[in-house]
Design a protein around this motif. Structure first.
Motif, PDB file in Angstrom:
ATOM      1  N   ALA A   1      38.793  50.198  44.122  1.00 32.87           N
ATOM      2  CA  ALA A   1      37.967  49.042  43.746  1.00 32.87           C
ATOM      3  C   ALA A   1      38.849  47.955  43.147  1.00 32.87           C
ATOM      4  CB  ALA A   1      36.894  49.477  42.756  1.00 32.87           C
TER       5      ALA A   1
ATOM      6  N   ALA B   1      38.726  44.842  45.689  1.00 30.29           N
ATOM      7  CA  ALA B   1      37.542  44.051  45.356  1.00 30.29           C
ATOM      8  C   ALA B   1      37.926  42.673  44.846  1.00 30.29           C
ATOM      9  CB  ALA B   1      36.712  44.782  44.302  1.00 30.29           C
TER      10      ALA B   1
ATOM     11  N   VAL C   1      33.663  42.956  40.814  1.00 27.73           N
ATOM     12  CA  VAL C   1      33.135  44.290  40.551  1.00 27.73           C
ATOM     13  C   VAL C   1      31.812  44.157  39.800  1.00 27.73           C
ATOM     14  CG1 VAL C   1      33.580  46.523  39.484  1.00 27.73           C
ATOM     15  CG2 VAL C   1      35.486  45.189  40.369  1.00 27.73           C
TER      16      VAL C   1
ATOM     17  N   PRO D   1      38.182  42.384  39.084  1.00 27.82           N
ATOM     18  CA  PRO D   1      38.683  43.707  38.713  1.00 27.82           C
ATOM     19  C   PRO D   1      39.512  43.653  37.427  1.00 27.82           C
ATOM     20  CG  PRO D   1      39.037  43.319  41.045  1.00 27.82           C
ATOM     21  CD  PRO D   1      38.500  42.046  40.476  1.00 27.82           C
TER      22      PRO D   1
END
Ligand code: ADP
Ligand code: MG
Lengths: 232, 276
Positions: free
Chosen positions: B235, B239, B242, B256
């Motif tokens: 992630a 990403a 998030v 992130p």
């Protein structure tokens, strides 16, 4: 006993009763096969209606109708359904159907009630994610059922469908109630030729057993070849 | 791309989504993290109405998907979904898994085009207009369509590194291979957005990498994605934003760096401490 045999052979061969038997055999098989096909078709539609998500009112109403239909065909004897169809319903609707066609239709509808329950169990045995995956790809409920759920369901219930076919073969022995010709009527006629029923009825029983065992063996073969494609 | 406002969902008495509001822009890769049972899957499944929202709105392609009257199938063509349990069609081989839906939709559109061209011409017969609409040849177009979709499928198989599995049945594949096929199947519809619900949670640890690599390269190609995941490292890496969802709301969101580096909400801190 040998005298009875010769009487039977006399009627069977010299009086060409084997033609009647062949016709009866053909009808029995035609009614059972066509009945099964109609049963699978209509039964699949009913099963799909019954497992449809129920948040729409139309789906609920359809489900009630399907339930009533299944209850009627499972709750009354096939003979009653044949008589109702042949002497009441179709004449009232002004439709003239031959005894054979009537039998095919009624056996088909009757079988659809049983097949719908079998099919519903088959659909339940298919993982819920299969339908979801098809729906997520933008395919509607019916196309998804047709392409994804039903083929897998049929594979799962093939043995049970085979049993349904065998019951159909056996149940056709009542079609003489609506004057259709089947294996039973054929041997009834042979016996009637000289009032000798022992041998004709024994041979009739043998033919039913051979039919049923033969179909059973075919189903086993089909199952085995399907299992092979699983391993692929 | 997709605008979610005050999304609500109940399962009986269980109030699972309690007002989720967020906008996912084109090209964004949104990771959704949070405790189990917090509503992440339900949120994702509401976006393509696998669960019908019972409040709020989801604006996509100019329509509100939460409105039960929209043609959801039309919108689902543009929303790819990848499931935790893969859900490959067990009775079809890999290539057919990928091509089934595009073929279905292509065929349907072609039939519609032929039909409406014919209707147009019939109407033209009875009106003063003399122009005829050319009727596409169904057989010819269908053949071209089949060829095109098959090629698209083969290209996608190559993209996920499974060209040699075109004829294989799902039951013979490893979990990682199944999930890569599932991704290819979703991509074959050429969606505008992809939804992933814990795509690696059902995999043996050694198979996680191959699936994450495919998703990563998809992210780099600019695909808009929403990914529910427990892979925090992943992630963090892919990403652009998030979302931390707990108890049915977005408790905290950010880049992130913000969310993992400097979580503000105590619930987020507690969660991250437990999983990292
Ligand atoms: N189909 C369903 N029927 C009833 N309750 C459900 C259903 N799906 C999810 N839930 C409930 O909704 C809550 C949120 O679940 P879910 O969205 O799966 O959470 P997460 O994906 O974050 O683990 C849970 O309490 C779960 O039990
Ligand atoms: Mg979940």
């Amino acid at each position: 006993m040998s005298k009875k045999w010769s009487k039977f052979l006399d009627a069977f061969i010299d009086h060409k009763m084997y033609e009647v038997v062949l016709e009866g055999l053909r009808n029995t098989i035609v009614i059972a096969v066509a009945g099964l096909l109609i049963g699978i078709l209509v039964g699949t539609i009913i099963a799909s209606i019954r497992i449809m998500p129920k948040y729409k009112k139309s789906a609920k109403i359809l489900d009630k109708i399907a339930y009533a239909y299944v209850s009627f065909f499972r709750g009354t004897p096939i003979v009653v359904q044949l008589l109702l169809g042949y002497y009441v319903l179709f004449p009232l609707m002004g439709i003239h159907l031959s005894p054979l066609v009537t039998c095919i239709l009624i056996f088909g509808l009757n079988s659809s009630a049983y097949t719908s329950e079998i099919m519903r169990a088959g659909m339940d045995s298919v993982d819920k994610g299969q339908l979801e995956a098809a729906r997520a790809l933008g395919m509607g409920y019916w196309p998804s059922m047709l392409r994804v759920v039903i083929p897998q369901a049929i594979k799962n219930i093939l043995p049970t469908l085979g049993n349904e076919f065998i019951s159909l073969i056996k149940e056709t022995s009542v079609v003489s109630f609506v004057t259709a010709m089947d294996i039973y009527t054929a041997f009834q006629k042979i016996g009637g030729q000289n009032y000798e029923y022992i041998i004709p009825y024994l041979v009739m029983a043998a033919i039913y057993i051979i039919l049923v065992l033969g179909i059973g063996a075919l189903i086993k073969l089909m199952e085995r070849s399907l299992k092979k494609s699983d391993r692929n | 791309m997709i605008e979610i406002k005050d999304l609500q969902k109940h399962f009986g008495d269980n109030h699972v989504l309690r007002g989720i509001t967020t906008t996912i822009s084109e090209g964004e890769v949104v990771a959704v993290i949070g405790p189990s049972g917090g509503g992440k899957s339900t949120f994702l499944r509401c976006l393509n109405c696998l669960e019908d929202p019972d409040g709020g709105s989801i604006l996509f392609q100019g329509e509100d998907l939460a409105d039960m009257k929209v043609d959801i199938n039309h919108h689902r063509e543009n929303i790819g979904m990848v499931f935790q349990q893969f859900n490959l069609f067990a009775h079809k081989n890999v290539l057919k898994n990928i091509t089934m839906a595009p073929l279905y939709h292509g065929k349907k559109k072609l039939k519609k085009a032929v039909f409406s061209a014919i209707i147009n011409n019939i109407c033209a017969l009875f009106s003063s207009k003399k122009e005829k609409t050319p009727v596409p040849s169904y057989r010819k177009e269908m053949k071209a369509l089949k060829e095109e979709i098959k090629q698209r499928g083969l290209d996608l198989l190559q993209k996920v590194g499974l060209s040699d599995k075109a004829d294989a049945y799902p039951s013979t594949l490893s979990g990682g291979q199944k999930q890569r096929i599932a991704i290819a199947r979703a991509l074959a519809m050429q969606p505008k957005i992809m939804l992933f619900d814990e795509p690696t949670s059902a995999l043996d640890p050694e198979l996680v990498g191959e699936v994450l690599d495919v998703i990563k390269s998809l992210a780099q190609s600019g695909m808009t994605m929403v990914i529910v995941t427990h892979e925090m490292g992943f992630a963090r890496e892919v990403a652009s934003r998030v979302l931390f969802i707990a108890d049915g709301i977005i408790t905290e969101e950010g880049t992130p760096e913000e969310l993992f580096g400097n979580p503000k909400h105590p619930r987020t801190k507690q969660f991250l401490k437990a999983v990292l």
